[in-house]
Design an enzyme around this catalytic site. Structure first.
Site, PDB file in Angstrom:
ATOM      1  N   HIS A 288       0.855  -1.191   0.000  1.00  0.00           N
ATOM      2  CA  HIS A 288       0.000   0.000   0.000  1.00  0.00           C
ATOM      3  C   HIS A 288       0.888   1.237   0.000  1.00  0.00           C
ATOM      4  O   HIS A 288       1.816   1.350   0.794  1.00  0.00           O
ATOM      5  CB  HIS A 288      -0.883  -0.040   1.252  1.00  0.00           C
ATOM      6  N   HIS A 331       1.022   1.131  11.687  1.00  0.00           N
ATOM      7  CA  HIS A 331       1.941   2.225  11.407  1.00  0.00           C
ATOM      8  C   HIS A 331       2.183   3.083  12.638  1.00  0.00           C
ATOM      9  O   HIS A 331       1.294   3.250  13.477  1.00  0.00           O
ATOM     10  CB  HIS A 331       1.338   3.099  10.290  1.00  0.00           C
ATOM     11  N   GLU A 337      -1.830  12.820  12.710  1.00  0.00           N
ATOM     12  CA  GLU A 337      -2.869  12.647  11.702  1.00  0.00           C
ATOM     13  C   GLU A 337      -4.268  12.848  12.294  1.00  0.00           C
ATOM     14  O   GLU A 337      -4.658  12.171  13.238  1.00  0.00           O
ATOM     15  CB  GLU A 337      -2.784  11.238  11.097  1.00  0.00           C
ATOM     16  N   TYR A 346     -14.403   3.961   5.494  1.00  0.00           N
ATOM     17  CA  TYR A 346     -12.965   4.031   5.273  1.00  0.00           C
ATOM     18  C   TYR A 346     -12.406   2.615   5.222  1.00  0.00           C
ATOM     19  O   TYR A 346     -12.774   1.763   6.031  1.00  0.00           O
ATOM     20  CB  TYR A 346     -12.311   4.841   6.393  1.00  0.00           C
ATOM     21  N   HIS A 361      -4.581  10.460  15.514  1.00  0.00           N
ATOM     22  CA  HIS A 361      -3.452   9.590  15.804  1.00  0.00           C
ATOM     23  C   HIS A 361      -2.209  10.477  15.824  1.00  0.00           C
ATOM     24  O   HIS A 361      -1.707  10.891  14.768  1.00  0.00           O
ATOM     25  CB  HIS A 361      -3.318   8.487  14.752  1.00  0.00           C
ATOM     26  N   HIS A 367      -1.345   2.916  15.021  1.00  0.00           N
ATOM     27  CA  HIS A 367      -2.678   2.852  14.443  1.00  0.00           C
ATOM     28  C   HIS A 367      -2.639   1.958  13.214  1.00  0.00           C
ATOM     29  O   HIS A 367      -1.570   1.526  12.778  1.00  0.00           O
ATOM     30  CB  HIS A 367      -3.212   4.248  14.102  1.00  0.00           C
TER      31      HIS A 367
END
Length: 436
Positions: A288, A331, A337, A346, A361, A367
């Site tokens: 991703h 991550h 964020e 989402y 976050h 997260h």
């Protein structure tokens, strides 16, 4: 005031609502056409490099100095800076959608500050708010001397009447109002209620990100940004001008509408952008992509490649990748964020993250996908998949985001947000010897 636009990101525009209202060089008379007043609005220092110098000339019926002195006022839920009153809790946080007010409430009174950082006096950081209102601004106008404002509607179409002309912004679109520009927000829908998000950018003005190896095309195209053409009103009466200045709110009285600019030229103007025109770049092999590949606008900082704030969007798009986990991975990040959801679901959250809601976050806080999303993505057939009817976004900043006390005590605050990851049990299948 007419609703019409001109295309391009920060092009130098010339526009007039009356023929020959714009003066032209040395051929201009000593007095402006139609006996207008000339007023320059500068968004950068006079000596900023030409490539980043922002200013427009406004030709108006009355100059902006024709107003009363300011006096302080209170906007109950729009919390003033600074945001460093206490240590920031690193726990990931999430909120539901802001409820609609029960009393008549306009855009200004409907602001609810969720978090922020930086300092308006040093022109750094952001303030992030949700808004919910059910009444147009009547006889009331607003400008923000601290920040440019990026508006992200989630429900309800906004008609934004500005000194430069009119914007009309529906969900799946955004509007940016530069620092100092006067405007008025009206409800354009029959439903007569609106909800969304606001980012107050205290740093460098938003610009398009550099494309680098992507090349000439992709992400947000400059031609798709629209600025209004000149439109004015010549009205007298009793009006109120609200200003955000030094983190506080102030009010002054006017005997005329401040939206009286008959003509203007320059590159410092409001603009809108249709998020469905964003050209998403995605992986076709493995892994991703970093979310930075979805950046629409960026406010750069003094550190190259590190933003004061990025505006990032996650639209409907194809997911095509081979032998790999497709949703966003688990991550931890040096950036902080703030996410919002405009419609749909989402792709990293199976439930709980609702349209109109938000999550936070902060720097190095872990997260990623919740347990249900992880299980589904780990067993899904790896074939091209189109993510449809989804539109999420992120404000990402290099500074810690300090939640406000009102956000932490709000009924929409989810105290058990961390539970979405509690189903991620041990799956390790290796065989190993005990180490003595």
């Amino acid at each position: 005031m007419n609703l019409s636009f001109q295309s391009g990101f920060r092009n130098h525009f010339s526009t007039e609502a009356l023929s020959n209202a714009l003066p032209h060089g040395q051929n201009s008379p000593q007095r402006c056409p139609y006996d207008l007043y000339a007023e320059q609005l500068s968004g950068t220092a006079f000596t900023a490099p030409r490539s980043h110098n922002l200013r427009s000339w406004l030709y108006r019926i009355r100059p902006s100095v024709v107003q009363s002195a300011f006096e302080p006022m209170v906007v109950r839920n729009a919390v003033s800076e600074p945001f460093q009153s206490s240590p920031v809790n690193p726990t990931p946080m999430r909120w539901g959608a802001l409820p609609m007010p029960s009393e008549p409430t306009d855009f200004i009174d409907g602001l609810f500050t969720v978090c922020g950082n930086g300092d308006v006096r040093t022109q750094s950081g952001v303030a992030i708010a949700q808004y919910a209102f059910n009444r147009s601004m009547v006889g009331r106008f607003f400008y923000n001397a601290d920040a440019e404002m990026l508006l992200v509607p989630q429900m309800g179409t906004l008609t934004i009447r500005t000194e430069f002309g009119v914007l009309q912004v529906a969900p799946k679109s955004i509007a940016v109002i530069p620092r100092g520009v006067k405007f008025q927000v009206l409800l354009a829908d029959v439903v007569m209620q609106a909800r969304g998000y606001v980012c107050e950018n205290h740093g460098a003005p938003f610009e398009l990100p550099s494309l680098g190896p992507i090349g000439a095309n992709g992400l947000a195209n400059p031609r798709d940004f629209l600025s209004p053409v000149a439109a004015f009103e010549d009205e007298t009466g009793v009006f109120e001008l609200v200003a955000k200045f030094d983190g506080a709110f102030w009010r002054a009285s006017l005997s005329h509408s401040p939206l009286d600019v008959v003509a203007w030229h320059g590159n410092y103007a409001p603009y809108q952008y249709d998020l469905t025109l964003f050209n998403a770049i995605n992986t076709v092999s493995f892994d991703h992509c970093d979310p930075s590949i979805f950046t629409v606008l960026t406010s750069p900082s003094a550190v190259a490649g590190t933003a004061n704030v990025d505006f990032v969007v996650f639209p409907s798009r194809w997911m095509v990748a081979e032998h790999t986990f497709r949703p966003p991975w688990f991550h931890r990040n040096v950036m902080s964020e703030f996410m919002g959801l405009i419609e749909g679901v989402y792709d990293a959250k199976a439930e709980g993250f609702v349209p109109g809601g938000a999550s936070l976050h902060n720097c190095m806080s872990p997260h990623g996908p919740d347990a249900l999303t992880f299980d589904k993505a780990s067993t899904a057939e790896l074939k091209p998949e189109y993510l449809d009817n989804t539109l999420a976004f992120m404000f990402e900043t290099q500074w810690l985001l300090q939640p406000t006390a009102q956000a932490l005590s709000a009924q929409t605050f989810e105290k058990n947000y961390m539970n979405v990851w509690q189903g991620l049990d041990k799956k390790f299948s290796g065989v190993y010897d005990d180490v003595e």
